[in-house]
Design an enzyme around this catalytic site. Structure first.
Site, PDB file in Angstrom:
ATOM      1  N   SER A 172       2.074  -6.008   5.990  1.00 23.04           N
ATOM      2  CA  SER A 172       2.534  -7.396   5.913  1.00 23.04           C
ATOM      3  C   SER A 172       2.060  -8.257   7.085  1.00 23.04           C
ATOM      4  CB  SER A 172       4.057  -7.448   5.758  1.00 23.04           C
ATOM      5  OG  SER A 172       4.453  -6.798   4.552  1.00 23.04           O
TER       6      SER A 172
ATOM      7  N   LYS B   3      -7.859  -3.682  -1.949  1.00 24.56           N
ATOM      8  CA  LYS B   3      -7.225  -2.741  -2.901  1.00 24.56           C
ATOM      9  C   LYS B   3      -7.844  -2.905  -4.300  1.00 24.56           C
ATOM     10  CE  LYS B   3      -3.218  -2.588   0.068  1.00 24.56           C
ATOM     11  NZ  LYS B   3      -1.782  -2.416   0.213  1.00 24.56           N
TER      12      LYS B   3
ATOM     13  N   ASN C  82      -8.177  -5.306   3.311  1.00 20.96           N
ATOM     14  CA  ASN C  82      -8.195  -4.271   2.269  1.00 20.96           C
ATOM     15  C   ASN C  82      -7.830  -4.938   0.942  1.00 20.96           C
ATOM     16  OD1 ASN C  82      -7.755  -2.074   0.613  1.00 20.96           O
ATOM     17  ND2 ASN C  82      -6.012  -1.260   1.775  1.00 20.96           N
TER      18      ASN C  82
ATOM     19  N   GLU D 261      -1.182   4.639   0.291  1.00 21.67           N
ATOM     20  CA  GLU D 261      -1.168   4.648  -1.183  1.00 21.67           C
ATOM     21  C   GLU D 261      -1.934   5.846  -1.714  1.00 21.67           C
ATOM     22  OE1 GLU D 261      -2.553   0.615  -1.625  1.00 21.67           O
ATOM     23  OE2 GLU D 261      -0.639  -0.082  -0.815  1.00 21.67           O
TER      24      GLU D 261
ATOM     25  N   HIS E 172      -5.239   6.128   3.445  1.00 22.99           N
ATOM     26  CA  HIS E 172      -4.282   5.036   3.235  1.00 22.99           C
ATOM     27  C   HIS E 172      -3.018   5.616   2.598  1.00 22.99           C
ATOM     28  CE1 HIS E 172      -2.400   1.456   1.622  1.00 22.99           C
ATOM     29  NE2 HIS E 172      -3.090   0.776   2.519  1.00 22.99           N
TER      30      HIS E 172
ATOM     31  N   GLU F 116       0.064   2.161   9.867  1.00 22.57           N
ATOM     32  CA  GLU F 116       0.661   1.342   8.804  1.00 22.57           C
ATOM     33  C   GLU F 116       1.964   1.978   8.357  1.00 22.57           C
ATOM     34  OE1 GLU F 116      -2.462  -1.122   6.576  1.00 22.57           O
ATOM     35  OE2 GLU F 116      -2.538   0.868   5.746  1.00 22.57           O
TER      36      GLU F 116
ATOM     37  N   GLY G 269       3.070  -4.323   1.900  1.00 22.04           N
ATOM     38  CA  GLY G 269       3.305  -5.093   0.681  1.00 22.04           C
ATOM     39  C   GLY G 269       4.763  -5.505   0.498  1.00 22.04           C
TER      40      GLY G 269
END
Ligand code: PGA
Length: 256
Positions: free
Chosen positions: A215, A13, A11, A99, A97, A169, A175
């Site tokens: 990660s 992003k 991904n 985010e 996702h 996730e 991250g």
């Protein structure tokens, strides 16, 4: 038990311009095409979807979008429909996702509508679920991820659930450099698979591919993939260089 085909997706992003994205895709193609027993997917920014899909057109590497709208077309300024994403060569779309849930107001129900729309157009949804740190510490992990899973799969038939990819996730691992331990990830994956068995059937649950994300790096992928219910990974930061991504894809091949 079915042997599920592993699936590793990168991904990207909101990173990389067109030239950078095409160059990265070319390198990934060179490094990863020889691995025939695994599905490899890249998810570029929307501006690079078409040129990256063109570059990967006659390779086994698939292209994913990072989001979509649930409608086919219309007055939805700034959105992209499954029809448009299929048109530029996408085979997969990441939906839900964390985010997008946290920063752009994506709801459980909205994720389910997108998954439904994607199957209507022959695209494969990668449905993301995951708990925040506060939810984990409050002991709510399974409540949260199972609620997200139920909503994400709500409109799908069993044969569509089989083709859907689910990515677990944990938000606190994205991250942050803080990966869930293989055992923590396995516990959630096992619970997700059990729920899919209840929603559809044990045979369906046995076939659905469950990715872990958060990660993932070349040095932790093998231990994650060794877990019985982890069938792949959704990789953010480490997918932005061909070397680290290729080493993740080659997790079983020490000489890659
Ligand atoms: P990360 O991102 O690998 O950089 O933690 C994973 C993701 O958000 O899909």
């Amino acid at each position: 038990m079915t042997t599920r085909r592993p699936i590793i997706a990168g991904n990207w992003k909101m990173n990389l311009g067109v030239a950078e994205g095409v160059a990265l895709a070319s390198e990934i193609r060179n490094r990863c095409s020889r691995f025939r027993d695994i599905d490899v997917v890249v998810a570029p920014a929307a501006t690079s979807l078409y040129p990256v899909a063109q570059r990967l057109a006659d390779s086994p590497i698939g292209v994913a979008a990072q989001n979509c709208h649930a409608e086919d077309k219309g007055a939805f300024t700034g959105e992209l429909s499954p029809v448009q994403l299929a048109d530029v060569g996408c085979r997969y779309v990441i939906v839900g996702h964390s985010e997008r849930r946290a920063l752009f107001g994506e709801t459980d129900e909205g994720v389910g509508k997108k998954a439904r729309a994607l199957h209507d157009h022959g695209l494969i949804p990668i449905v993301c679920v995951g708990e925040s740190l506060a939810e984990r510490e409050a002991g709510e992990t399974l409540d949260v991820v199972l609620r997200q899973l139920d909503a994400g799969l709500a409109g799908l038939q069993p044969d569509e659930i089989v083709r859907t990819v689910v990515a677990y996730e944990p938000v606190w691992a994205i991250g942050t450099g803080r990966t869930a331990t293989p055992a923590q990830a396995q516990d959630v994956h096992a619970a997700l698979r059990k729920r899919i068995a209840e929603l559809a059937s044990p045979a369906v649950a046995d076939k659905v591919r469950l990715q872990y994300g958060g990660s993932v790096k070349p040095d932790n992928i093998a231990a994650l993939m060794a877990q019985p219910d982890i069938d792949g990974a959704l990789v953010g930061g480490a997918s932005l260089t061909a070397d680290s991504f290729a080493r993740i894809v080659a997790y079983e091949n020490k000489d890659a």
